[in-house]
Design a protein around this motif. Structure first.
Motif, short mmCIF file in Angstrom:
data_model
loop_
_atom_site.label_atom_id
_atom_site.label_comp_id
_atom_site.label_asym_id
_atom_site.label_seq_id
_atom_site.Cartn_x
_atom_site.Cartn_y
_atom_site.Cartn_z
N THR A 10 39.88 46.74 45.48
CA THR A 10 41.40 46.59 46.08
C THR A 10 41.19 47.06 47.56
N ILE A 11 42.23 46.74 48.20
CA ILE A 11 42.14 47.34 49.69
C ILE A 11 41.62 48.50 49.97
N GLY A 20 44.12 57.01 42.55
CA GLY A 20 44.77 57.59 41.75
C GLY A 20 46.19 57.03 41.03
N SER A 21 47.56 57.45 41.20
CA SER A 21 48.50 56.90 40.57
C SER A 21 49.11 55.84 41.26
N LEU A 22 48.70 55.80 42.79
CA LEU A 22 49.22 55.02 43.87
C LEU A 22 48.58 53.61 43.56
N ASP A 23 49.02 52.61 44.36
CA ASP A 23 48.15 51.20 44.18
C ASP A 23 47.98 50.74 45.45
N SER A 24 46.76 49.82 45.80
CA SER A 24 46.74 48.91 46.60
C SER A 24 46.41 47.50 46.03
N PRO A 25 46.68 46.42 46.78
CA PRO A 25 46.52 45.11 46.16
C PRO A 25 45.12 44.73 45.92
N LEU A 26 44.87 43.80 44.99
CA LEU A 26 43.38 43.27 44.87
C LEU A 26 42.95 42.63 46.17
N THR A 27 41.76 42.61 46.47
CA THR A 27 41.16 41.81 47.53
C THR A 27 40.92 40.56 47.00
N LEU A 28 40.45 39.57 47.82
CA LEU A 28 40.04 38.37 47.23
C LEU A 28 38.60 38.37 46.29
N VAL A 31 39.94 39.56 42.99
CA VAL A 31 40.52 38.25 42.38
C VAL A 31 39.18 37.74 41.79
N GLU A 32 38.15 37.39 42.57
CA GLU A 32 36.99 36.48 42.05
C GLU A 32 36.31 37.49 40.91
N GLN A 33 36.42 38.60 40.99
CA GLN A 33 35.73 39.70 39.96
C GLN A 33 36.41 39.38 38.67
N ALA A 34 37.76 39.16 38.70
CA ALA A 34 38.46 38.88 37.24
C ALA A 34 37.73 37.82 36.58
N SER A 35 37.56 36.46 37.31
CA SER A 35 36.80 35.52 36.93
C SER A 35 35.17 35.87 36.27
N GLN A 36 34.55 36.51 37.01
CA GLN A 36 33.26 37.10 36.74
C GLN A 36 33.53 37.73 35.21
N PHE A 64 44.69 42.44 37.50
CA PHE A 64 43.48 42.18 37.05
C PHE A 64 43.64 41.69 35.64
N THR A 65 44.17 42.46 34.78
CA THR A 65 44.62 41.71 33.47
C THR A 65 45.05 40.40 33.37
#
Length: 191
Positions: A10-11, A20-28, A31-36, A64-65
């Motif tokens: 993530t960023i 923790g309980s906060l979020d930041s978006p996935l980086t490119l 996203v590629e790690q989801a494919s791996q 990611f899911t």
């Protein structure tokens, strides 16, 4: 059997901030790690659709899911979400780097260094409480075969619980974002 996955980069991972309980978006890269990760799962699971799929409800894990589901043809609507898999709540330190937390909360930071396992950051939870929450999840899962998408902290706790590690060892473990662990009973294998 559990296939344990950590969400992608993530960023805030790049910036060294506690999520923790906060979020930041996935980086490119995230996203590629989801494919791996999907390729690893497909190589080791005969039919992914025969598995139960459980994820942390936090946005970075949901995203990611959803990407893993797309790559493996798993129906996203069949995924279960468990609050017990959410990352440790770091309270007022969320969104801060380690350095920022140390500067802004010097006394709390110093106190925490004396007993990280039991210390509660203001507005957060202790690692001990986090451990107990994750242990409840494992107890509820029983012996079901499942894919779990969660966080590095959650992964530390799961692996620590099944291998009966002491707290000091649990807190030192890591989980790279493109790695998958297969857990069967107390055996943990990096795939």
């Amino acid at each position: 059997m559990i296939y344990l996955v950590r969400h992608g980069q993530t960023i805030w991972n790049i910036e060294g901030k506690r999520q923790g309980s906060l979020d930041s978006p996935l980086t490119l890269m995230g996203v590629e790690q989801a494919s791996q990760v999907s390729d690893i799962l497909k190589a080791h699971i005969k039919n992914v659709n025969d598995m139960k799929f459980v994820s942390s409800p936090l946005a970075r894990c949901k995203q990611f899911t959803s990407l893993i589901c797309e790559h493996t043809n798993y129906e996203f609507s069949s995924v279960k979400f468990s609050d017990k898999l959410a990352e440790c709540n770091f309270g007022r330190w969320e969104g801060l780097s380690e350095h920022q937390a140390k500067l802004q909360f010097t006394k709390v930071y110093e106190s925490r260094q004396l007993d990280k396992w039991n210390h509660v950051i203001p507005g957060g939870e202790s690692y001990k409480s986090f451990y107990d929450r994750v242990k409840k999840f494992l107890s509820e899962m029983g012996n079901e075969d499942c894919i779990v998408v969660a966080h590095e902290g959650t992964s530390k706790m799961i692996r620590g619980i099944v291998s009966n590690q002491p707290p000091s060892s649990i807190l030192k473990t890591k989980h790279r974002q493109n790695h998958v662990y297969r857990i069967e009973d107390s055996d943990i294998e990096l795939l």
